[in-house]
Write an enzyme that holds these catalytic residues in place. Structure first.
Site, PDB file in Angstrom:
ATOM      1  N   SER A   1       0.846  -1.201   0.000  1.00 32.55           N
ATOM      2  CA  SER A   1       0.000   0.000   0.000  1.00 32.55           C
ATOM      3  C   SER A   1       0.878   1.246   0.000  1.00 32.55           C
ATOM      4  O   SER A   1       2.001   1.228   0.527  1.00 32.55           O
ATOM      5  CB  SER A   1      -0.868   0.022   1.264  1.00 32.55           C
ATOM      6  OG  SER A   1      -1.502   1.274   1.401  1.00 32.55           O
TER       7      SER A   1
ATOM      8  N   TYR B   1      -1.805  -0.534  10.203  1.00 28.28           N
ATOM      9  CA  TYR B   1      -1.926  -1.027   8.822  1.00 28.28           C
ATOM     10  C   TYR B   1      -0.701  -0.613   8.004  1.00 28.28           C
ATOM     11  O   TYR B   1      -0.112  -1.420   7.280  1.00 28.28           O
ATOM     12  CB  TYR B   1      -3.210  -0.445   8.224  1.00 28.28           C
ATOM     13  CG  TYR B   1      -3.404  -0.640   6.741  1.00 28.28           C
ATOM     14  CD1 TYR B   1      -3.850  -1.861   6.230  1.00 28.28           C
ATOM     15  CD2 TYR B   1      -3.175   0.404   5.841  1.00 28.28           C
ATOM     16  CE1 TYR B   1      -4.044  -2.029   4.864  1.00 28.28           C
ATOM     17  CE2 TYR B   1      -3.373   0.247   4.483  1.00 28.28           C
ATOM     18  CZ  TYR B   1      -3.813  -0.973   3.995  1.00 28.28           C
ATOM     19  OH  TYR B   1      -4.009  -1.133   2.648  1.00 28.28           O
TER      20      TYR B   1
HETATM   21  P1  NAP Z   1     -11.619  -5.375   0.110  1.00 22.81           P
HETATM   22  O1  NAP Z   1     -12.472  -4.853  -0.981  1.00 22.81           O
HETATM   23  O2  NAP Z   1     -11.960  -5.099   1.525  1.00 22.81           O
HETATM   24  O3  NAP Z   1     -11.430  -6.953  -0.109  1.00 22.81           O
HETATM   25  C1  NAP Z   1     -10.661  -7.677   0.800  1.00 22.81           C
HETATM   26  C2  NAP Z   1     -10.543  -9.104   0.336  1.00 22.81           C
HETATM   27  O4  NAP Z   1      -9.637  -9.769   1.227  1.00 22.81           O
HETATM   28  C3  NAP Z   1     -11.839  -9.861   0.384  1.00 22.81           C
HETATM   29  O5  NAP Z   1     -11.858 -10.768  -0.691  1.00 22.81           O
HETATM   30  C4  NAP Z   1     -11.755 -10.610   1.724  1.00 22.81           C
HETATM   31  O6  NAP Z   1     -12.513 -11.818   1.736  1.00 22.81           O
HETATM   32  C5  NAP Z   1     -10.286 -10.922   1.755  1.00 22.81           C
HETATM   33  N1  NAP Z   1      -9.747 -11.172   3.098  1.00 22.81           N
HETATM   34  C6  NAP Z   1      -9.689 -10.350   4.164  1.00 22.81           C
HETATM   35  N2  NAP Z   1      -9.107 -10.953   5.213  1.00 22.81           N
HETATM   36  C7  NAP Z   1      -8.792 -12.205   4.799  1.00 22.81           C
HETATM   37  C8  NAP Z   1      -8.181 -13.321   5.411  1.00 22.81           C
HETATM   38  N3  NAP Z   1      -7.769 -13.276   6.695  1.00 22.81           N
HETATM   39  N4  NAP Z   1      -8.033 -14.443   4.688  1.00 22.81           N
HETATM   40  C9  NAP Z   1      -8.432 -14.528   3.396  1.00 22.81           C
HETATM   41  N5  NAP Z   1      -9.017 -13.493   2.759  1.00 22.81           N
HETATM   42  C10 NAP Z   1      -9.197 -12.357   3.454  1.00 22.81           C
HETATM   43  O7  NAP Z   1     -10.115  -4.830  -0.045  1.00 22.81           O
HETATM   44  P2  NAP Z   1      -9.329  -4.171  -1.280  1.00 22.81           P
HETATM   45  O8  NAP Z   1      -9.475  -2.698  -1.174  1.00 22.81           O
HETATM   46  O9  NAP Z   1      -9.650  -4.863  -2.542  1.00 22.81           O
HETATM   47  O10 NAP Z   1      -7.838  -4.484  -0.817  1.00 22.81           O
HETATM   48  C11 NAP Z   1      -7.082  -5.563  -1.344  1.00 22.81           C
HETATM   49  C12 NAP Z   1      -5.630  -5.344  -0.979  1.00 22.81           C
HETATM   50  O11 NAP Z   1      -5.208  -4.075  -1.486  1.00 22.81           O
HETATM   51  C13 NAP Z   1      -5.375  -5.289   0.533  1.00 22.81           C
HETATM   52  O12 NAP Z   1      -4.175  -5.935   0.841  1.00 22.81           O
HETATM   53  C14 NAP Z   1      -5.253  -3.800   0.824  1.00 22.81           C
HETATM   54  O13 NAP Z   1      -4.460  -3.545   1.939  1.00 22.81           O
HETATM   55  C15 NAP Z   1      -4.611  -3.322  -0.454  1.00 22.81           C
HETATM   56  N6  NAP Z   1      -4.816  -1.885  -0.690  1.00 22.81           N
HETATM   57  C16 NAP Z   1      -6.045  -1.372  -0.929  1.00 22.81           C
HETATM   58  C17 NAP Z   1      -6.179   0.004  -1.126  1.00 22.81           C
HETATM   59  C18 NAP Z   1      -7.489   0.657  -1.400  1.00 22.81           C
HETATM   60  O14 NAP Z   1      -7.517   1.909  -1.492  1.00 22.81           O
HETATM   61  N7  NAP Z   1      -8.585  -0.066  -1.541  1.00 22.81           N
HETATM   62  C19 NAP Z   1      -5.052   0.833  -1.057  1.00 22.81           C
HETATM   63  C20 NAP Z   1      -3.831   0.239  -0.807  1.00 22.81           C
HETATM   64  C21 NAP Z   1      -3.709  -1.114  -0.627  1.00 22.81           C
HETATM   65  P3  NAP Z   1     -13.913 -11.912   2.576  1.00 22.81           P
HETATM   66  O15 NAP Z   1     -14.842 -10.921   1.953  1.00 22.81           O
HETATM   67  O16 NAP Z   1     -14.351 -13.325   2.400  1.00 22.81           O
HETATM   68  O17 NAP Z   1     -13.553 -11.559   3.999  1.00 22.81           O
END
Ligand code: NAP
Length: 243
Positions: free
Chosen positions: A138, A152
């Site tokens: 991130s 985080y």
């Molecule tokens: P999201 O929409 O909240 O989706 C999270 C995903 O991770 C879901 O599929 C969830 O599955 C799964 N998950 C969470 N905890 C888990 C665990 N313990 N074991 C297995 N699966 C798990 O998040 P996102 O925004 O797409 O983020 C994805 C990645 O990008 C993350 O690592 C996040 O830190 C990174 N990121 C995101 C942003 C942003 O702005 N969105 C920015 C920087 C980095 P369930 O629904 O089944 O729980």
């Protein structure tokens, strides 16, 4: 040889967009989820409708036994994982450090860092020489996310170190390890931080004047996994609109 990719947290957001794109590119996609089976099955159905192959596989990446069982299921169904995207990640309500509990900090580290470590460890037991890993970090690892989620940000900093170190350990074997550092991507994650419209609120502070889409992150992940990035390892792509 078939390319078999595991996308952790592949059921929603960035992971779902990545799974769909890799499915289109011919990978057999293992769509991991923790609890939301319906969303994972939807991604699988979408990939199959595009003519691809996919499998929904449940596991909490923070729990070693569940990670091991997940790899057993994948190996029996598709074969050994050749490519890995460590995307599963969590954050909690925006807070200052003084309001973050030890339990919360541990939970964030266990999922974001140990989860990545466990999946790398399992995948590397049988990953071929042409394999590749992409860790989804991130922009917070660079900014520190003050007043929002330092826990985080610290977990993502640890992921960056793991990415760098592992890339050097595996370079002579031909396995590449890289990271992407997204920021301000329009997904449901911001709801978990207590502000579903965070990306919209901050858009004017982002140099490109908007938030990013999960599909824009997926493109960089897919490139890093691909042979087009064959001389790239231990590197990071920042995908945060200029932040
Ligand atoms: P999201 O929409 O909240 O989706 C999270 C995903 O991770 C879901 O599929 C969830 O599955 C799964 N998950 C969470 N905890 C888990 C665990 N313990 N074991 C297995 N699966 C798990 O998040 P996102 O925004 O797409 O983020 C994805 C990645 O990008 C993350 O690592 C996040 O830190 C990174 N990121 C995101 C942003 C942003 O702005 N969105 C920015 C920087 C980095 P369930 O629904 O089944 O729980």
């Amino acid at each position: 040889m078939n390319k078999i990719v595991l996308v952790t947290g592949g059921s929603r957001g960035i992971g779902a967009a990545t799974s769909r794109l890799l499915g289109l590119q011919g990978y057999w996609v293992c769509v991991n989820y923790r609890q939301d089976r319906a969303s994972a099955e939807k991604v699988v159905t979408d990939i199959e409708a595009q003519g691809g192959r996919a499998l929904a596989v449940q596991a909490d990446v923070a729990i070693e036994e569940q990670v091991k069982s997940m790899f057993d299921v994948i190996t029996k169904t598709f074969g050994s994982v050749t490519h890995l995207v460590n995307n599963a990640g969590i954050l909690f309500t925006q807070s200052r450090l003084s309001d973050i509990s030890v339990e919360r900090f541990n939970q964030v580290l266990q999922t974001n860092v140990i989860g990545c470590f466990l999946c790398c460890k399992e995948a590397l037991k049988s990953m071929p020489e042409s394999g590749a890993i992409v860790n989804v970090s991130s922009a917070a690892s660079r900014t520190g996310a003050p007043n929002e989620y330092i826990d985080y940000a610290a977990s993502k900093g640890a992921m960056d170190s793991l990415t760098k170190g592992l890339s050097m350990e595996l370079a002579a074997q031909g396995i590449r390890v890289n990271g992407v550092r997204p920021g301000f991507i329009d997904t449901e994650m911001h709801k978990d931080g207590g502000e579903p419209n965070r990306v919209k609120r901050l858009a004017s502070k982002i140099p490109l004047q908007r938030g990013g889409t999960p599909e824009e992150v997926a493109q960089s992940i897919a490139w890093l996994l691909s042979d087009e990035a064959s001389f790239v390892t231990g590197s990071f792509i920042d995908i945060a609109g200029g932040v």
